[in-house]
Design a protein around this motif. Structure first.
Motif, mmCIF file in Angstrom:
data_model
loop_
_atom_site.group_PDB
_atom_site.id
_atom_site.type_symbol
_atom_site.label_atom_id
_atom_site.label_comp_id
_atom_site.label_asym_id
_atom_site.label_seq_id
_atom_site.Cartn_x
_atom_site.Cartn_y
_atom_site.Cartn_z
ATOM 1 N N ASN A 188 0.813 -1.219 0.000
ATOM 2 C CA ASN A 188 0.000 0.000 0.000
ATOM 3 C C ASN A 188 0.844 1.266 0.000
ATOM 4 O O ASN A 188 0.317 2.356 0.267
ATOM 5 C CB ASN A 188 -0.942 0.003 1.212
ATOM 6 C CG ASN A 188 -2.009 -1.072 1.119
ATOM 7 O OD1 ASN A 188 -2.480 -1.393 0.031
ATOM 8 N ND2 ASN A 188 -2.369 -1.651 2.262
ATOM 9 N N GLU A 190 2.955 4.409 -1.566
ATOM 10 C CA GLU A 190 2.547 5.313 -2.632
ATOM 11 C C GLU A 190 3.120 4.911 -3.982
ATOM 12 O O GLU A 190 2.426 4.966 -5.004
ATOM 13 C CB GLU A 190 2.978 6.742 -2.283
ATOM 14 C CG GLU A 190 2.260 7.305 -1.066
ATOM 15 C CD GLU A 190 2.728 8.703 -0.741
ATOM 16 O OE1 GLU A 190 3.645 9.192 -1.437
ATOM 17 O OE2 GLU A 190 2.168 9.321 0.190
ATOM 18 N N LEU A 193 1.189 1.862 -5.318
ATOM 19 C CA LEU A 193 -0.155 2.243 -5.764
ATOM 20 C C LEU A 193 -0.100 3.074 -7.042
ATOM 21 O O LEU A 193 -0.940 2.906 -7.938
ATOM 22 C CB LEU A 193 -0.857 3.024 -4.658
ATOM 23 C CG LEU A 193 -1.177 2.254 -3.368
ATOM 24 C CD1 LEU A 193 -1.777 3.178 -2.331
ATOM 25 C CD2 LEU A 193 -2.108 1.085 -3.660
ATOM 26 N N ALA A 194 0.895 3.957 -7.149
ATOM 27 C CA ALA A 194 1.021 4.778 -8.353
ATOM 28 C C ALA A 194 1.331 3.914 -9.571
ATOM 29 O O ALA A 194 0.773 4.134 -10.661
ATOM 30 C CB ALA A 194 2.123 5.820 -8.152
ATOM 31 N N ARG A 196 0.549 0.776 -10.007
ATOM 32 C CA ARG A 196 -0.636 -0.008 -10.360
ATOM 33 C C ARG A 196 -1.694 0.864 -11.016
ATOM 34 O O ARG A 196 -2.394 0.417 -11.932
ATOM 35 C CB ARG A 196 -1.194 -0.680 -9.104
ATOM 36 C CG ARG A 196 -0.239 -1.692 -8.481
ATOM 37 C CD ARG A 196 -0.805 -2.292 -7.208
ATOM 38 N NE ARG A 196 -1.970 -3.110 -7.472
ATOM 39 C CZ ARG A 196 -2.698 -3.715 -6.515
ATOM 40 N NH1 ARG A 196 -2.359 -3.557 -5.252
ATOM 41 N NH2 ARG A 196 -3.738 -4.443 -6.826
ATOM 42 N N CYS A 197 -1.846 2.119 -10.561
ATOM 43 C CA CYS A 197 -2.821 3.026 -11.177
ATOM 44 C C CYS A 197 -2.436 3.385 -12.606
ATOM 45 O O CYS A 197 -3.310 3.633 -13.447
ATOM 46 C CB CYS A 197 -2.955 4.298 -10.342
ATOM 47 S SG CYS A 197 -3.766 4.051 -8.747
ATOM 48 N N MET A 198 -1.127 3.397 -12.889
ATOM 49 C CA MET A 198 -0.678 3.704 -14.248
ATOM 50 C C MET A 198 -0.705 2.486 -15.165
ATOM 51 O O MET A 198 -0.258 2.553 -16.299
ATOM 52 C CB MET A 198 0.737 4.288 -14.198
ATOM 53 C CG MET A 198 0.778 5.702 -13.641
ATOM 54 S SD MET A 198 2.407 6.477 -13.758
ATOM 55 C CE MET A 198 3.330 5.525 -12.582
ATOM 56 N N GLY A 199 -1.212 1.370 -14.661
ATOM 57 C CA GLY A 199 -1.378 0.185 -15.494
ATOM 58 C C GLY A 199 -0.160 -0.702 -15.598
ATOM 59 O O GLY A 199 -0.067 -1.510 -16.537
#
Length: 301
Positions: A188, A190, A193-194, A196-199
Motif C-alpha cells: 500500500n 505510494e 499504488l502509483a 498499479r494506477c498507471m497500469g
C-alpha cells in the motif's frame, strides 16, 4: 549585571587560524571488523580450487587404480584411495564442482519459486492469500526429507539437474512466507499504488518496486539455502537416492561410508566430510552476517 557581548569572547592573537579537524578514514581492520573475513577467504579458496581442479589433481578422478585399493594418504595419493581405487584428492576438487553447482542451482530454483509465490500471495486479496498460505503451510508441515525421498524415487535415475530440481521444489516454503509478509507491508505504499494506477503489470511491479525493498531481508535465507541444498544432496546420496557413482560429488563420496566403516578406512569418510562441513559452515557464517546486518539496520530506523 553587565551584558555579555561577542567582543568579550573573541580570540585574538598573531597568526590566529581556526582549527578544522580532519575526518579520519577508518582503517582496514576497523572497516572489516565484524565481517566474516575468514569464512569468505576459506569459501573463496575452496571454490577456486574446485574451478581449477584440472591444474591441482594429478590423477584422473574416474579411473580405478585396482593395485592401490584402500590406500592410506601417502606421497602418491595425498588423501588416499577408496574401495574402488579412485584418488580421493582428485575426487575432492572435481566432486566439489558438482556439490557447489547443485547448491547454486537449487538456490536459484528456491529463490524464483519462493519470491514469485510470496509476491503473488502478498498482493492478492484476503481469500486468495489465505488459501495460498495454507497450501504452503501444509506442504511445509510434511518433513522435507520425506518429500525429497518421494520425488527422487518418482523421478528415477538422478543427475545434476534432476536432483537440483527435487531439492529446489521442496525448499521454498519458508522463503515464500518471509516474502509474503514483506510484501504485505509495502503493497500500500505510494509508489506501488502509483505504478498499479498507471497500469503497470504485476511482473513490472514485482521487479521494480517489490523485490528491491525486501531483497536485504531474504539474503540470509537465500544464502543459507545453498548449504541446505548441499547437505540434502549428501543425505540423498547416502541413502542411495542421490547421484550415481560415476558422477562424483561430496555426497556420492560419502555414500561409501558403510564400506569405509567395515574396512576401517577412515580417510574415505573423514576427508570429504571435513570439506563438506567446512564449506557449509562458511556459507552459514556469511548468511548469519547478512541477517545481523539487516536486523541492525532495522533497529536503527
Amino acid at each position: 549585571m553587565a551584558e555579555r557581548t561577542d567582543e568579550q569572547f573573541r580570540i585574538v592573537g598573531a597568526n590566529y587560524k581556526t582549527y578544522t579537524p580532519k575526518k579520519q578514514r577508518p582503517s582496514f581492520w576497523v572497516k572489516w571488523k565484524g565481517k566474516p573475513f575468514f569464512s569468505m577467504i576459506v569459501l573463496a579458496a575452496i571454490v577456486l580450487c574446485c574451478i581449477f581442479a584440472g591444474y591441482l589433481s594429478h590423477h584422473d578422478p574416474s579411473d580405478f587404480y585396482l593395485e592401490n585399493l584402500n590406500e592410506a594418504p601417502n606421497a602418491s595419493y595425498y588423501f588416499g584411495t577408496d574401495s574402488l581405487g579412485r584418488d580421493i584428492y582428485s575426487m575432492i576438487w572435481y566432486g566439489g564442482r558438482v556439490s557447489i553447482m547443485i547448491g547454486m542451482l537449487s538456490m536459484v530454483i528456491i529463490t524464483v519459486i519462493g519470491v514469485t509465490y510470496g509476491c503473488i500471495s502478498g498482493m492478492a486479496g484476503a481469500k486468495i492469500d489465505a488459501m495460498m498460505m495454507r497450501f504452503a503451510e501444509i506442504l511445509n508441515s510434511i518433513p522435507s526429507l520425506l518429500l525429497l525421498l518421494l520425488l527422487a524415487s518418482i523421478m528415477g535415475k538422478q543427475d545434476i539437474w534432476k536432483i537440483s530440481f527435487v531439492i529446489g521444489v521442496t525448499g521454498w516454503f519458508a522463503l515464500a512466507r518471509i516474502v509474503r509478509s514483506e510484501v504485505r507491508q509495502i503493497r500500500n505504499s505510494e509508489y506501488v499504488l502509483a505504478a498499479r494506477c498507471m497500469g503497470a503489470s504485476f511482473p513490472h511491479v514485482m521487479q521494480k518496486h517489490l523485490i528491491p525493498n525486501f531483497i536485504s531481508a531474504i539474503l540470509f535465507v537465500v544464502i543459507s539455502s545453498i548449504s541446505t541444498s548441499m547437505s540434502m544432496e549428501s543425505t540423498l546420496s547416502f541413502l542411495g537416492l542421490g547421484l550415481p557413482t560415476h558422477i562424483i560429488s561430496w555426497g556420492s563420496m560419502l555414500s561409501l561410508a558403510n564400506r569405509a566403516l567395515l574396512s576401517n578406512t577412515w580417510w574415505v569418510i573423514m576427508i570429504p566430510g571435513v570439506f563438506l562441513l567446512v564449506t557449509l559452515l562458511a556459507i552459514t557464517n556469511i548468511g548469519n552476517y547478512f541477517r545481523k546486518e539487516v536486523n541492525r539496520k532495522a533497529s536503527n530506523l
